[in-house]
Design an enzyme around this catalytic site. Structure first.
Site, PDB file in Angstrom:
ATOM      1  N   ARG A  46       0.860  -1.187   0.000  1.00 37.56           N
ATOM      2  CA  ARG A  46       0.000   0.000   0.000  1.00 37.56           C
ATOM      3  C   ARG A  46       0.891   1.230   0.000  1.00 37.56           C
ATOM      4  NH1 ARG A  46      -2.550   3.642   3.570  1.00 37.56           N
ATOM      5  NH2 ARG A  46      -4.695   4.166   2.965  1.00 37.56           N
ATOM      6  N   SER A 114     -12.644  -3.262   0.816  1.00 41.30           N
ATOM      7  CA  SER A 114     -12.827  -2.687   2.149  1.00 41.30           C
ATOM      8  C   SER A 114     -14.306  -2.456   2.419  1.00 41.30           C
ATOM      9  CB  SER A 114     -12.087  -1.351   2.253  1.00 41.30           C
ATOM     10  OG  SER A 114     -10.699  -1.523   2.084  1.00 41.30           O
ATOM     11  N   LYS A 143      -4.405   5.459   9.337  1.00 36.49           N
ATOM     12  CA  LYS A 143      -5.257   5.998   8.276  1.00 36.49           C
ATOM     13  C   LYS A 143      -6.169   7.052   8.879  1.00 36.49           C
ATOM     14  CE  LYS A 143      -8.177   4.495   4.433  1.00 36.49           C
ATOM     15  NZ  LYS A 143      -8.928   3.350   3.837  1.00 36.49           N
TER      16      LYS A 143
END
Length: 212
Positions: A46, A114, A143
């Protein structure tokens, strides 16, 4: 799915490492290699702020490491990087590439989605998702825009869908067993391994706690 059965790759979701955005690729590779040696079964690359060229080079290196340890290699969002690096799959969010389109065009890829609610989970399954990343289960600094869902949403998603679920968000070694008890097939972590003083030991501890 690259010659694997569903059960084969579902088992590989148990200890799921998501990389962070630290700029030093050598450091990322070193941490991932230690984590794989400790028991990580899936690596997701990521990199939200990286150009395609450097990201592809890193993806190829991580894919080789994951393959050598019998682990899955997943790329977050970037379908192009996933395909060019020969990744096992791609993970998309609610505003990223449509899972239905990715799965219809590239059925051999493992596609993760997600989900922050039961509705999103059910829709993802209907769209052909192979597994879900549900969370944020706990508060997380990794996040900034993460929506806190808690264990209740994860458990409700487990009751609503048949595909595997990975819990994500603020998960630590101590919290891992309760995430698994809520119905997760695995736990996804970033800082619990990427920021650990000993990534190999951290991965081993997660592998042990998710097997209870």
């Amino acid at each position: 799915m690259r010659g694997m059965t569903r059960r084969d790759w579902t088992d590989k979701l148990r200890v799921y490492l998501v990389t962070d955005d630290r700029p030093d690729h050598e450091e990322v590779v070193a941490i991932v290699e230690q984590a794989l040696a400790g028991g990580v079964t899936c690596v997701q690359l990521r990199r939200k702020q990286e150009d395609g060229g450097p990201m592809l080079k890193l993806a190829v290196r991580l894919r080789e490491l994951a393959s050598a340890h019998g682990a899955l290699f997943i790329v977050n969002d970037r379908l192009d990087i996933a395909l060019l690096s020969d990744a096992d799959g791609v993970h998309v969010g609610q505003t990223d590439l449509p899972a239905s389109l990715v799965k219809s065009r590239f059925p051999e890829l493992v596609v993760g989605v997600s989900a922050r609610s039961v509705d999103e989970a059910v829709r993802a399954e209907q769209d052909g998702a192979d597994y879900l990343g549900v969370g944020s289960v706990y508060p997380t600094a990794t996040k900034g825009d993460a929506v806190l869902t808690g264990l209740d949403v994860l458990a409700a998603c487990r009751r609503a869908v048949r595909i595997p679920i990975v819990g994500i968000g603020g998960i630590t070694v101590d919290r891992a067993p309760e995430v698994m008890a809520a119905g997760a097939n695995g736990v996804a972590v970033v800082s619990a391994i990427m920021s650990a003083p000993d990534p190999k030991a951290a991965a081993a501890a997660l592998a042990q706690r998710t097997s209870l």
